[in-house]
Design a protein around this motif. Structure first.
Motif, mmCIF file in Angstrom:
data_model
loop_
_atom_site.group_PDB
_atom_site.id
_atom_site.type_symbol
_atom_site.label_atom_id
_atom_site.label_comp_id
_atom_site.label_asym_id
_atom_site.label_seq_id
_atom_site.Cartn_x
_atom_site.Cartn_y
_atom_site.Cartn_z
ATOM 1 N N GLU A 1 0.464 -0.840 -0.711
ATOM 2 C CA GLU A 1 -0.396 0.195 0.070
ATOM 3 C C GLU A 1 0.793 1.484 0.267
ATOM 4 N N LEU A 2 1.514 1.900 0.856
ATOM 5 C CA LEU A 2 2.400 2.602 0.975
ATOM 6 C C LEU A 2 3.929 2.533 -0.368
ATOM 7 N N ALA A 3 3.649 1.727 -1.272
ATOM 8 C CA ALA A 3 4.854 1.667 -2.442
ATOM 9 C C ALA A 3 4.025 2.289 -2.742
ATOM 10 N N ILE A 4 2.441 1.845 -3.426
ATOM 11 C CA ILE A 4 2.027 2.321 -4.191
ATOM 12 C C ILE A 4 1.587 3.645 -4.585
ATOM 13 N N LEU A 5 1.424 4.101 -2.617
ATOM 14 C CA LEU A 5 1.771 5.649 -2.509
ATOM 15 C C LEU A 5 2.572 5.858 -2.985
ATOM 16 N N ILE A 6 3.551 6.352 -2.698
ATOM 17 C CA ILE A 6 4.851 6.666 -3.001
ATOM 18 C C ILE A 6 4.283 6.905 -4.360
ATOM 19 N N SER A 7 5.221 5.766 -4.699
ATOM 20 C CA SER A 7 4.604 5.286 -6.030
ATOM 21 C C SER A 7 4.284 7.011 -7.101
ATOM 22 N N LEU A 8 3.143 7.471 -6.224
ATOM 23 C CA LEU A 8 1.771 7.774 -7.151
ATOM 24 C C LEU A 8 2.635 9.828 -7.102
ATOM 25 N N VAL A 9 3.111 9.817 -6.177
ATOM 26 C CA VAL A 9 3.403 11.006 -6.063
ATOM 27 C C VAL A 9 4.215 11.667 -7.812
ATOM 28 N N PRO A 10 5.709 10.990 -8.074
ATOM 29 C CA PRO A 10 5.499 11.804 -9.056
ATOM 30 C C PRO A 10 4.660 11.255 -10.401
ATOM 31 N N GLU A 11 3.332 10.649 -10.254
ATOM 32 C CA GLU A 11 2.851 10.022 -11.748
ATOM 33 C C GLU A 11 1.931 11.706 -11.589
ATOM 34 N N ALA B 1 3.685 15.137 -12.520
ATOM 35 C CA ALA B 1 4.194 14.952 -13.917
ATOM 36 C C ALA B 1 2.858 15.017 -14.603
ATOM 37 N N LEU B 2 1.790 14.614 -14.244
ATOM 38 C CA LEU B 2 0.032 15.474 -14.769
ATOM 39 C C LEU B 2 -0.558 16.271 -14.184
ATOM 40 N N HIS B 3 -0.183 16.935 -13.403
ATOM 41 C CA HIS B 3 -0.578 18.340 -13.011
ATOM 42 C C HIS B 3 -1.642 18.516 -12.160
ATOM 43 N N ASP B 4 -2.207 17.361 -11.458
ATOM 44 C CA ASP B 4 -3.589 16.563 -10.914
ATOM 45 C C ASP B 4 -3.089 17.167 -9.300
ATOM 46 N N THR B 5 -3.061 18.551 -8.856
ATOM 47 C CA THR B 5 -3.011 19.131 -7.429
ATOM 48 C C THR B 5 -3.685 18.249 -6.824
ATOM 49 N N VAL B 6 -4.856 17.882 -6.716
ATOM 50 C CA VAL B 6 -5.700 17.260 -6.220
ATOM 51 C C VAL B 6 -5.922 15.921 -5.959
ATOM 52 N N SER B 7 -5.152 14.837 -6.116
ATOM 53 C CA SER B 7 -5.055 13.844 -6.476
ATOM 54 C C SER B 7 -4.316 13.611 -5.927
ATOM 55 N N LEU B 8 -2.849 15.008 -6.664
ATOM 56 C CA LEU B 8 -1.516 14.725 -5.259
ATOM 57 C C LEU B 8 -1.626 14.968 -3.886
ATOM 58 N N ALA B 9 -2.199 15.943 -3.633
ATOM 59 C CA ALA B 9 -3.069 16.240 -2.193
ATOM 60 C C ALA B 9 -3.636 15.382 -1.307
ATOM 61 N N VAL B 10 -4.079 14.487 -1.829
ATOM 62 C CA VAL B 10 -4.249 13.239 -1.710
ATOM 63 C C VAL B 10 -3.514 12.354 -0.941
ATOM 64 N N SER B 11 -2.589 11.657 -2.065
ATOM 65 C CA SER B 11 -1.646 11.172 -2.092
ATOM 66 C C SER B 11 -0.722 11.276 -1.287
ATOM 67 N N TYR C 1 5.940 15.022 5.020
ATOM 68 C CA TYR C 1 4.522 14.480 3.294
ATOM 69 C C TYR C 1 3.261 15.992 4.131
ATOM 70 N N MET C 2 2.793 15.812 4.864
ATOM 71 C CA MET C 2 1.744 17.030 5.688
ATOM 72 C C MET C 2 1.968 17.851 5.788
ATOM 73 N N LEU C 3 3.518 18.844 5.482
ATOM 74 C CA LEU C 3 3.436 20.300 5.043
ATOM 75 C C LEU C 3 2.756 20.194 3.159
ATOM 76 N N ARG C 4 4.228 19.273 2.814
ATOM 77 C CA ARG C 4 3.561 19.588 1.111
ATOM 78 C C ARG C 4 2.108 19.086 0.535
ATOM 79 N N ASN C 5 1.799 18.460 1.571
ATOM 80 C CA ASN C 5 0.287 18.747 1.704
ATOM 81 C C ASN C 5 -0.521 20.005 1.697
#
Length: 668
Positions: free
Chosen positions: A166-176, A179-189, A209-213
């Motif tokens: 679970e944690l590995a997938i969540l962290i891998s989604l951050v750069p994705e 790159a997609l400029h999807d700030t809403v989904s990035l904030a959730v991740s 990570y919470m500061l980045r959120n």
């Protein structure tokens, strides 16, 4: 037992309660990334409208899209059986059409339904298959969909207890998402990663990570999301025992929530404000805030925050040595965990209940609860992941930093508050009277002026629509006249001129061959005249009615090489000759466009009339065109004008190399 934090987004919703069973005493509820369709309006009206559209859709692509919309609306409305049926139908249709994007979307929605039903193995399988369908597609739409499917997969893995994956997938989604400029989904991740790290004791990483959120939420500018990030940071600081730093973020959340009086975020704000008050010994204030939190959470039927509320209530009562009240809250958590089939809540609640019974001097009850707790804990394979290396140092640095920030903020706010109070005292009395009077006068003026403007705009729109329809009708009539003139001049005129010259020659040099040639040309002229007459007013329409006229017309097209299927129903009920002629002209214009421009080999013409509703569909397998770019040809514009004259609507569905479908609906 620590209580979880939640995060709410305008586009991302939590359909069910998800926590990591291996996190035992520090759990959180991650946010599920839904595969959103645009904006569906939930409710029975939306479902009925989509069903009507589905009945008239004739292409697999259109049907798959409508079925997925129906599934999503039904899912959000809580009609699980209907949602599953529509998803399965969408899967079948999209597989038949070969559209892998719709197949992946259907798989993803199916997986979310399985998560909601707690069928986690099936959910993981559907999410994995959706990811495989999108693996080789590098388009932006496919990458965005695959990222959101992966986010939902992480939720299912977390509920399954596979915390590392679970944690590995969540962290891998951050750069994705970056790159997609999807700030809403990035904030959730980022939010989910933060609490995941906190749950396993990695406070410093979770804090970063919470500061980045918070940074992403502030950039997005959506007030409710940003308020949720601030309350999330407050809950994180509570878990880190950085109580003194909580008010800074609670204050920021309050400033935003004052502008959102109906927000569900008030519930979590009141809850963490109560926890701050309780931690500082202000128990009466905490009691009041907990009542307010319960009112808001209960109003929205916010199940995740109901867990938060009772957990916080238990902590508050425990801090005051109200063991019986704390025991009631712990029992409520246990019951809710059993209802929602969340054994990790049951485990934590059993442990808390046993400890409270022991404090109350009930050793037998405590022993019975411990006996229930231990096997359930062992069955989950739970293991403590309390990594507190450098924890004290992290908390110390955080506390010192927040103290400096608070000191600066307090000084500036005190000065601003004093200045504002002085100004308010000077202006309050005079301003209040003026504002009330001006407000009343402005309201009256605005209301009257608004009604006048709306009436004028409505009348102008009606006049413009009538003018557009009449102009298009006149243009269509003028084009009919021009076409008639061309037919007479180029066809019949030329034939008659040649016939006259031939007859003049016969008068000078008579011969049987010349007479035969002249008779043949006379037959041609008669045939041309009949064709022109049929175009002006079909003979079959005058003698036999609309059905026979359309049959005659489509059979004539079929003889030219284009295969035409003609279906009709209820046309004998149309008695008005004007309406019959209008319907004939619409079909004639659409079929002529297909023959001239589509390069098609097959065409379907379907005309039905039932309960005063006229439906016309013309579909071909030709070259198609980009319908989203609009159309400038006179043919479709003439059809649109005739349909508008009949108070109808025109729908054009077409893409290059996929054919064209034109649907017309008129209420006569």
């Amino acid at each position: 037992m620590e209580f979880p934090a939640t995060y709410t987004s305008c586009l991302l919703y939590l359909y069910d309660n998800h926590t990591n069973p291996l996190a035992m005493n520090k759990v959180f509820l991650p946010v599920m990334l839904l595969l959103g369709l645009a904006q569906p309006v939930c409710g029975r009206q939306a479902i009925d409208s989509l069903r009507q559209l589905l009945k008239t859709s004739t292409t697999d692509t259109g049907r798959a899209m409508l079925l997925l919309q129906l599934a999503e609306v039904s899912f959000k409305a809580g009609v699980a059986d209907s949602a599953l049926y529509y998803v399965q139908e969408a899967m079948s249709v999209s597989r038949r059409s070969g559209n892998h994007l719709y197949q992946a979307k259907a798989r993803g929605m199916w997986g979310m339904m399985q998560v909601r039903a707690n069928h986690l193995d099936d959910a993981i399988r559907h999410f994995e298959e959706a990811r495989q369908l999108l693996e080789n597609d590098t388009s932006t739409a496919a990458r965005r969909m695959r990222a959101k499917v992966s986010g939902n997969l992480s939720v299912a893995l977390g509920r399954k207890g596979l915390a590392d994956r679970e944690l590995a997938i969540l962290i891998s989604l951050v750069p994705e998402f970056e790159a997609l400029h999807d700030t809403v989904s990035l904030a959730v991740s980022l939010h989910n990663i933060s609490f995941k790290l906190i749950n396993i004791g990695r406070y410093e990483q979770g804090y970063r990570y919470m500061l980045r959120n918070i940074e992403m939420a502030e950039q997005g500018g959506e007030k409710e999301n940003t308020a949720g990030s601030y309350t999330g940071m407050a809950s994180l600081l509570y878990k880190m025992d950085s109580i003194a730093a909580m008010p800074a973020y609670l204050s920021k959340a309050r400033k935003l929530l004052d502008q959102l009086p109906g927000s569900r975020q008030w519930g979590i704000y009141y809850l963490y404000s109560a926890m701050y008050a309780s931690a500082n010994g202000h128990y009466s204030r905490a009691d009041s805030l907990l009542v307010q939190a319960h009112t808001v959470i209960d109003k929205f039927k916010d199940r995740p925050n109901q867990f938060n509320y009772y957990t916080g209530l238990m902590h508050h009562q425990n801090a005051q040595h109200r063991w019986k009240a704390a025991l009631v809250a712990a029992a409520m958590l246990r019951r809710m965990g059993e209802e929602d089939k969340l054994p990790y809540y049951q485990v934590n609640a059993l442990k808390d209940m046993a400890e409270l019974e022991e404090k109350l001097g009930h050793p037998l009850q405590a022993l019975a609860l411990y006996k229930q707790y231990q096997p359930l804990k062992d069955s989950l394979g739970q293991q403590e992941m309390n990594l507190r290396i450098n924890d004290l140092e992290i908390r110390h640095r955080t506390l010192e930093q927040e103290k400096k920030i608070l000191a600066l903020q307090a000084t500036g706010e005190a000065r601003q508050r004093a200045l504002q109070q002085a100004r308010n005292k000077e202006l309050l009395l005079a301003s209040l009277t003026c504002l009330v009077l001006l407000g009343v006068l402005f309201g009256i003026f605005y209301y009257r002026n608004k009604r006048k403007i709306m009436r004028q705009e409505l009348e102008q729109a009606r006049q413009q629509q009538r003018l557009t329809s009449y102009t298009a009708m006149l243009e269509g009539q003028e084009q009919e006249r021009l076409r008639l003139a061309r037919d007479l001049h180029d066809g019949l005129g030329g034939t008659l001129a040649a016939l006259k010259l031939r007859l003049d020659q016969i008068a000078i040099h008579p011969s049987a061959e010349a007479v035969a040639t002249s008779a043949q040309r006379l037959d041609t002229a008669i045939s041309d005249l009949r064709q022109i007459s049929r175009n002006m007013m079909p003979e079959a329409l005058l003698r036999h009615g609309l059905i026979e006229a359309l049959k005659d017309f489509t059979e004539a097209i079929s003889r030219s090489g284009l295969q035409v299927q003609f279906h009709h129903d209820g046309l004998e009920q149309i008695s008005s000759s004007t309406t019959q002629l209008m319907v004939y002209r619409i079909v004639q214009e659409l079929a002529t466009n297909v023959m001239r421009h589509a390069r098609a080999t097959e065409m379907l013409v379907q005309v039905t009339f039932k309960e005063n509703l006229l439906l016309i569909t013309v579909e071909d397998n030709g070259a198609g065109f980009d319908a989203t770019a609009g159309y400038t040809g006179s043919g479709l514009n003439n059809v649109t004008a005739r349909v508008a004259y009949l108070n109808g609507k025109t729908e054009v569905i077409s893409r290059k190399d996929t054919g064209t479908v034109i649907n017309i609906e008129c209420r006569l």
